[in-house]
Scaffold this motif. Structure first.
Motif, PDB file in Angstrom:
ATOM      1  N   THR A  39      23.619  39.803  50.530  1.00 37.53           N
ATOM      2  CA  THR A  39      24.013  38.910  51.817  1.00 37.53           C
ATOM      3  C   THR A  39      22.626  37.924  51.898  1.00 37.53           C
ATOM      4  O   THR A  39      22.525  37.452  52.540  1.00 37.53           O
ATOM      5  CB  THR A  39      23.223  40.156  53.256  1.00 37.53           C
ATOM      6  N   THR A  40      21.647  37.780  50.847  1.00 38.60           N
ATOM      7  CA  THR A  40      21.230  36.503  50.849  1.00 38.60           C
ATOM      8  C   THR A  40      21.285  35.838  49.717  1.00 38.60           C
ATOM      9  O   THR A  40      22.045  36.535  48.274  1.00 38.60           O
ATOM     10  CB  THR A  40      19.318  36.877  50.597  1.00 38.60           C
ATOM     11  N   ARG A  41      21.008  34.441  49.475  1.00 43.16           N
ATOM     12  CA  ARG A  41      21.217  33.800  47.736  1.00 43.16           C
ATOM     13  C   ARG A  41      19.650  34.262  46.969  1.00 43.16           C
ATOM     14  O   ARG A  41      20.173  34.555  45.916  1.00 43.16           O
ATOM     15  CB  ARG A  41      19.662  32.898  48.324  1.00 43.16           C
ATOM     16  N   GLU A  42      18.551  35.151  47.502  1.00 48.43           N
ATOM     17  CA  GLU A  42      17.629  36.073  45.983  1.00 48.43           C
ATOM     18  C   GLU A  42      18.563  37.204  45.656  1.00 48.43           C
ATOM     19  O   GLU A  42      18.783  37.612  44.455  1.00 48.43           O
ATOM     20  CB  GLU A  42      16.707  36.022  47.254  1.00 48.43           C
ATOM     21  N   CYS A  44      21.461  37.430  45.535  1.00 51.18           N
ATOM     22  CA  CYS A  44      22.843  36.816  44.873  1.00 51.18           C
ATOM     23  C   CYS A  44      22.427  36.749  43.298  1.00 51.18           C
ATOM     24  O   CYS A  44      22.820  37.355  42.011  1.00 51.18           O
ATOM     25  CB  CYS A  44      23.600  35.488  45.234  1.00 51.18           C
ATOM     26  N   SER A  84      21.800  29.792  42.396  1.00 53.45           N
ATOM     27  CA  SER A  84      21.685  29.609  43.533  1.00 53.45           C
ATOM     28  C   SER A  84      22.211  28.186  44.604  1.00 53.45           C
ATOM     29  O   SER A  84      22.105  27.961  45.301  1.00 53.45           O
ATOM     30  CB  SER A  84      20.165  29.466  44.052  1.00 53.45           C
ATOM     31  N   TYR A  87      25.772  29.333  45.995  1.00 53.98           N
ATOM     32  CA  TYR A  87      25.395  30.179  46.634  1.00 53.98           C
ATOM     33  C   TYR A  87      25.362  29.241  48.253  1.00 53.98           C
ATOM     34  O   TYR A  87      26.299  29.083  48.903  1.00 53.98           O
ATOM     35  CB  TYR A  87      24.408  30.983  46.644  1.00 53.98           C
ATOM     36  N   ASP A  88      24.271  27.723  47.656  1.00 57.43           N
ATOM     37  CA  ASP A  88      23.849  27.686  48.926  1.00 57.43           C
ATOM     38  C   ASP A  88      25.954  26.522  49.582  1.00 57.43           C
ATOM     39  O   ASP A  88      25.607  26.403  50.615  1.00 57.43           O
ATOM     40  CB  ASP A  88      22.643  26.860  49.219  1.00 57.43           C
ATOM     41  N   GLY A 105      28.702  38.489  53.629  1.00 57.29           N
ATOM     42  CA  GLY A 105      28.110  38.256  52.302  1.00 57.29           C
ATOM     43  C   GLY A 105      29.105  37.762  51.910  1.00 57.29           C
ATOM     44  O   GLY A 105      29.826  36.955  52.270  1.00 57.29           O
TER      45      GLY A 105
END
Length: 230
Positions: A39-42, A44, A84, A87-88, A105
């Motif tokens: 659920t977050t870039r980190e 991922c 990263s 993802y964004d 997510g």
């Protein structure tokens, strides 16, 4: 497994969510790539580092059925920096194209190496009951229509005869010095899919496209279950 199906039917889900589909596959001995919901870039990037590259990311939203059309699939991501950025980029594109969708997510999945692509499908036919299909996979199934059908469930011998009836079998046997694919593993997968469609009234259709075949096994890259919500 019935609990997974019933819960999704009660929620009104026509398509079984990807992670639930993987749980069903695992229970029936159908191999899938390593997959995780984040659920977050980190998270991922951490998952990508653990799985090893390359990876694929896909948007996870019940409102988005055709992920590619929404910009919700990125393949061939080779390292943490690219992951990263991907993802964004994906989150922004999906928000622009599907502003009303609820994003739960991102699914990150190990990208499988090349092999022979086949398709395995199954459905409940009103006249004949559960039917299983095998044939050439990927983008070519609609072009060549190289498929074989059987009533399900099937035996291992029947599964092997299905495979041998198709033109893709010549590639599976190995050509021009390439190693033969694992026919035993593929036949076992066909048997397991047959058991799945024959024993669960909650399932209307099953679509594994592609399944990638290797000399030492086969993996269902994309698992799609259509539920019987009526």
């Amino acid at each position: 497994m019935k609990a997974i199906f019933q819960e999704n039917i009660q929620k009104g889900n026509v398509i079984l969510p990807e992670l639930d589909a993987h749980k069903v596959c695992e229970a029936f001995g159908i191999d899938c790539p390593p997959t995780k919901l984040v659920t977050t870039r980190e998270a991922c990037v951490e998952a990508g580092n653990q799985m090893g590259y390359p990876v694929v990311i896909k948007i996870f939203s019940k409102q988005i059925i055709h992920k590619s059309d929404a910009g919700g699939v990125i393949v061939g991501i080779q390292n943490a920096e690219a992951l990263s950025e991907s993802y964004d980029c994906m989150m922004q594109t999906v928000a622009e194209r599907c502003p009303d969708a609820i994003i739960e997510g991102v699914v990150i999945q190990k990208m499988m190496s090349k092999g022979i692509e086949v398709v395995v499908g199954a459905l409940k036919n009103e006249q004949f009951g559960p039917v299983i299909m095998f044939g050439m996979g990927g983008i070519y199934i609609e072009v060549f229509k190289d498929v074989a059908f059987r009533l399900a469930p099937i035996t291992v011998d029947e599964a092997k005869r299905m495979i041998e009836e198709t033109k893709i079998y010549e590639l599976l046997k190995g050509v021009r010095g390439e190693k033969a694919s694992d026919i035993d593993a593929l036949a076992a997968m066909l048997v397991n899919v047959g058991k799945l469609i024959a024993t669960h009234d909650e399932i209307r259709e099953i679509d594994f496209n592609p399944i990638i075949c290797y000399p030492d096994g086969c993996v269902a890259v994309d698992a799609r279950f259509v539920l019987n919500t009526q």
